[in-house]
Design a protein around this motif. Structure first.
Motif, mmCIF file in Angstrom:
data_model
loop_
_atom_site.group_PDB
_atom_site.id
_atom_site.type_symbol
_atom_site.label_atom_id
_atom_site.label_comp_id
_atom_site.label_asym_id
_atom_site.label_seq_id
_atom_site.Cartn_x
_atom_site.Cartn_y
_atom_site.Cartn_z
ATOM 1 N N VAL A 191 0.831 -1.201 0.000
ATOM 2 C CA VAL A 191 0.000 0.000 0.000
ATOM 3 C C VAL A 191 0.868 1.255 0.000
ATOM 4 O O VAL A 191 1.732 1.428 0.860
ATOM 5 C CB VAL A 191 -0.938 0.028 1.231
ATOM 6 C CG1 VAL A 191 -1.845 1.258 1.179
ATOM 7 C CG2 VAL A 191 -1.780 -1.249 1.296
ATOM 8 N N ALA A 192 0.623 2.134 -0.979
ATOM 9 C CA ALA A 192 1.306 3.427 -1.065
ATOM 10 C C ALA A 192 0.254 4.529 -1.152
ATOM 11 O O ALA A 192 -0.931 4.268 -1.312
ATOM 12 C CB ALA A 192 2.232 3.475 -2.286
ATOM 13 N N GLY A 193 0.707 5.790 -1.082
ATOM 14 C CA GLY A 193 -0.196 6.931 -1.172
ATOM 15 C C GLY A 193 0.278 8.044 -0.261
ATOM 16 O O GLY A 193 1.210 7.863 0.527
ATOM 17 N N THR A 194 -0.347 9.206 -0.365
ATOM 18 C CA THR A 194 0.025 10.328 0.494
ATOM 19 C C THR A 194 -0.678 10.234 1.837
ATOM 20 O O THR A 194 -0.054 10.310 2.887
ATOM 21 C CB THR A 194 -0.334 11.666 -0.177
ATOM 22 O OG1 THR A 194 0.318 11.753 -1.447
ATOM 23 C CG2 THR A 194 0.113 12.846 0.686
ATOM 24 N N ASN A 195 -1.992 10.058 1.817
ATOM 25 C CA ASN A 195 -2.781 9.923 3.039
ATOM 26 C C ASN A 195 -3.653 8.677 2.941
ATOM 27 O O ASN A 195 -4.079 8.284 1.854
ATOM 28 C CB ASN A 195 -3.674 11.148 3.261
ATOM 29 C CG ASN A 195 -2.869 12.387 3.595
ATOM 30 O OD1 ASN A 195 -2.090 12.396 4.533
ATOM 31 N ND2 ASN A 195 -3.055 13.439 2.805
ATOM 32 N N GLY A 196 -3.912 8.069 4.093
ATOM 33 C CA GLY A 196 -4.820 6.921 4.129
ATOM 34 C C GLY A 196 -4.165 5.567 4.030
ATOM 35 O O GLY A 196 -4.857 4.541 4.081
ATOM 36 N N LYS A 197 -2.830 5.521 3.902
ATOM 37 C CA LYS A 197 -2.155 4.219 3.760
ATOM 38 C C LYS A 197 -2.389 3.327 4.981
ATOM 39 O O LYS A 197 -2.795 2.174 4.860
ATOM 40 C CB LYS A 197 -0.645 4.418 3.571
ATOM 41 C CG LYS A 197 -0.240 5.219 2.365
ATOM 42 C CD LYS A 197 1.275 5.212 2.184
ATOM 43 C CE LYS A 197 2.064 5.879 3.292
ATOM 44 N NZ LYS A 197 1.797 7.341 3.383
ATOM 45 N N GLY A 198 -2.092 3.876 6.155
ATOM 46 C CA GLY A 198 -2.204 3.069 7.358
ATOM 47 C C GLY A 198 -3.626 2.618 7.621
ATOM 48 O O GLY A 198 -3.869 1.470 8.005
ATOM 49 N N SER A 199 -4.586 3.529 7.421
ATOM 50 C CA SER A 199 -5.992 3.177 7.632
ATOM 51 C C SER A 199 -6.423 2.059 6.695
ATOM 52 O O SER A 199 -7.107 1.114 7.103
ATOM 53 C CB SER A 199 -6.881 4.404 7.406
ATOM 54 O OG SER A 199 -6.529 5.457 8.269
ATOM 55 N N THR A 200 -6.029 2.162 5.428
ATOM 56 C CA THR A 200 -6.380 1.132 4.454
ATOM 57 C C THR A 200 -5.766 -0.200 4.848
ATOM 58 O O THR A 200 -6.423 -1.255 4.769
ATOM 59 C CB THR A 200 -5.928 1.553 3.047
ATOM 60 O OG1 THR A 200 -6.548 2.799 2.706
ATOM 61 C CG2 THR A 200 -6.296 0.507 2.012
ATOM 62 N N CYS A 201 -4.517 -0.179 5.290
ATOM 63 C CA CYS A 201 -3.866 -1.403 5.775
ATOM 64 C C CYS A 201 -4.649 -1.995 6.948
ATOM 65 O O CYS A 201 -4.829 -3.220 7.040
ATOM 66 C CB CYS A 201 -2.440 -1.106 6.222
ATOM 67 S SG CYS A 201 -1.249 -0.837 4.889
ATOM 68 N N ALA A 202 -5.115 -1.128 7.848
ATOM 69 C CA ALA A 202 -5.852 -1.605 9.016
ATOM 70 C C ALA A 202 -7.175 -2.249 8.610
ATOM 71 O O ALA A 202 -7.569 -3.291 9.160
ATOM 72 C CB ALA A 202 -6.089 -0.452 9.987
ATOM 73 N N PHE A 203 -7.900 -1.644 7.663
ATOM 74 C CA PHE A 203 -9.146 -2.237 7.180
ATOM 75 C C PHE A 203 -8.893 -3.614 6.565
ATOM 76 O O PHE A 203 -9.603 -4.575 6.846
ATOM 77 C CB PHE A 203 -9.803 -1.328 6.139
ATOM 78 C CG PHE A 203 -10.512 -0.135 6.706
ATOM 79 C CD1 PHE A 203 -11.561 -0.285 7.604
ATOM 80 C CD2 PHE A 203 -10.150 1.155 6.338
ATOM 81 C CE1 PHE A 203 -12.226 0.820 8.122
ATOM 82 C CE2 PHE A 203 -10.797 2.263 6.854
ATOM 83 C CZ PHE A 203 -11.841 2.102 7.750
ATOM 84 N N LEU A 204 -7.860 -3.702 5.726
ATOM 85 C CA LEU A 204 -7.533 -4.979 5.088
ATOM 86 C C LEU A 204 -7.203 -6.043 6.118
ATOM 87 O O LEU A 204 -7.677 -7.187 6.041
ATOM 88 C CB LEU A 204 -6.337 -4.787 4.143
ATOM 89 C CG LEU A 204 -6.583 -4.004 2.860
ATOM 90 C CD1 LEU A 204 -5.263 -3.574 2.244
ATOM 91 C CD2 LEU A 204 -7.381 -4.841 1.863
ATOM 92 N N THR A 205 -6.382 -5.666 7.088
ATOM 93 C CA THR A 205 -5.957 -6.619 8.107
ATOM 94 C C THR A 205 -7.145 -7.112 8.921
ATOM 95 O O THR A 205 -7.276 -8.311 9.206
ATOM 96 C CB THR A 205 -4.921 -5.971 9.043
ATOM 97 O OG1 THR A 205 -3.783 -5.577 8.270
ATOM 98 C CG2 THR A 205 -4.468 -6.940 10.128
ATOM 99 N N SER A 206 -8.036 -6.200 9.293
ATOM 100 C CA SER A 206 -9.192 -6.579 10.098
ATOM 101 C C SER A 206 -10.106 -7.547 9.342
ATOM 102 O O SER A 206 -10.604 -8.532 9.911
ATOM 103 C CB SER A 206 -9.966 -5.321 10.507
ATOM 104 O OG SER A 206 -11.006 -5.630 11.398
#
Length: 433
Positions: free
Chosen positions: A44-59
């Motif tokens: 996952v790359a990007g300027t904003n929202g990377k960590g949140s997107t990773c968290a959604f995927l992981t959950s």
């Protein structure tokens, strides 16, 4: 060497090394036995929202029964936060074990007259070792600053690549235009591997689409217009994704910021794209989104108290969008600070232009990058904000802001991830007392 000495060593690393090439990172992985090949990766790359997107995927993956590693940055309080196994930060023992293995490699390289891994490389290599030893099925892997030259791009065979929103940040490294920055982020795209991307910025989207086509990578665009928000309260957001695969399903996320709808929808699209490789049921997806937890991004830390690490143009605009929604119902208080490598004057201007605060408390963070609280408060006053006070120490600033919030209002703590980390530490200490 103990845990604290290991952390100190990592923190000292920038003083005696420089950026290494991707080939150097790949060589490090090879010498460590290619741990990244022992699990599947969503990059996952990007300027904003990377960590949140990773968290959604992981959950979601956890709800489906997969064992998951999560590698993110930066940390807010403790460096261990960068490495999660099944949504739990690793312990000091596991951290130290991985560190010693990577440090032995670094010592070996230096003895050969070679390079020393950088700060971020040290952490990335440790993550790969940690997740391989834990035997996880999947790792959601967040890039550092960019993509094309990022150490994480040494992982050559991801299952999917995701690119979140593109905006202006770290321009000294990534370029001065959206096209240049998007080009760097698109550097994570791998030939033939699907890429799921935020298409709301059409300029950035064109760059990503072009790169995907060059590499013959299936490309899937997701836009905010593909979603419909049904409810947005202090408890979270209910929304639907207008998509043939998901139909009229309503999803709930425990975040109040509308941009989290976009990040969760990127996760939804990724599950659709990988449906032939993953055993994920609709209920796993629904429950995974509803149970997602992510620190520091429009996170509710106490009743009516939200911390947000917004620290660039795009992040502040999205904070303002959220605050504007809630100011119609609640009086708002702001606790603000910023560091000197951000355009804090423009941040304050953007905030003051659209939001009226009952009271503003300004503090200071960031060590050598600190901006004096009086300087920031002066800018707020220049922008027409009358009720502004300063408190140099964060515990005092937070206490004053809580008092100003009262029982009827909402408090937003914004401007820097340093500030978020400090506030969470204050809350943690108060609970332990």
């Amino acid at each position: 060497m103990n845990y604290r000495e290991a952390v100190d060593y990592i923190e000292e690393t920038p003083k005696f090394t420089t950026k290494n090439s991707l080939e150097h990172t790949k060589e490090c992985l090879r010498r460590l036995g290619n741990p990244q090949d022992k699990f599947r990766v969503i990059h996952v790359a990007g300027t904003n929202g990377k960590g949140s997107t990773c968290a959604f995927l992981t959950s979601i993956l956890r709800e489906a029964g997969y064992s998951c590693g999560l590698f993110t940055s930066p940390h807010l309080v403790e460096i261990n936060e960068r490495f999660q196994i099944n949504e739990v930060d690793i312990d000091n023992e596991r951290f130290l074990e991985a560190f010693l293995k990577v440090k032995a490699l670094a010592d070996e390289l230096v003895a050969e007259g070679n390079y020393h891994p950088t700060y971020f490389e040290m952490l990335f290599l440790m993550g790969m070792v940690i997740f391989a030893q834990a035997g996880v099925d999947y790792v959601t892997l967040e890039t550092g600053l960019g993509g094309r030259l990022d150490a994480t791009t040494a992982v050559e065979k991801p299952e999917a690549c995701i690119i979140t929103s593109i905006g202006f940040d770290h321009m000294q490294y990534l370029g001065n235009t959206i096209e240049e920055i998007a080009g760097e982020k698109a550097g994570i795209i791998v030939p033939g591997v699907p890429v799921i991307y935020d298409g709301n910025n059409k300029t950035a989207a064109e760059v990503i689409k072009k790169r995907a086509k060059e590499l013959n990578s299936p490309a899937y665009e997701v836009c905010m217009e593909d979603t419909h928000i049904l409810r947005n309260t202090q408890a979270g957001i209910d929304f639907s994704y207008k998509n043939d695969y998901y139909g009229d399903t309503v999803y709930s996320i425990p975040f109040i910021a509308r941009y989290q709808v976009m990040n969760s929808t990127l996760a939804l699209k990724t599950m659709e794209v990988l449906k032939d490789k993953l055993l994920v049921k609709p209920e796993n997806i629904r429950m995974g989104l509803a149970r997602t937890r992510w620190q520091g991004r429009m996170e509710t830390v106490l009743s009516g108290v939200i911390v947000d690490g917004a620290h660039n143009e795009d992040g502040v605009e999205k904070f303002v969008e959220t605050a504007a929604h809630f100011q119609e119902e609640y009086p708002l208080t702001l606790l603000f600070s910023a560091v000197d490598d951000k355009d804090f004057t423009d941040m304050i201007r953007t905030i003051c232009r659209k939001i009226h605060f009952r009271h503003i408390v300004v503090t200071q963070v960031g060590g050598y990058r600190m901006v004096p609280a009086q300087t920031l408060a002066g800018i707020f006053r220049e922008m027409g904000c009358d009720s502004v006070e300063t408190a140099e120490e964060i515990p005092e600033a937070f206490s004053r802001a809580l008092s100003a919030k009262g029982d009827d209002g909402m408090l937003f703590c914004v401007g820097s991830l340093y500030l978020v980390g400090e506030i969470k530490d204050v809350i943690r200490r108060s609970k332990n007392d």
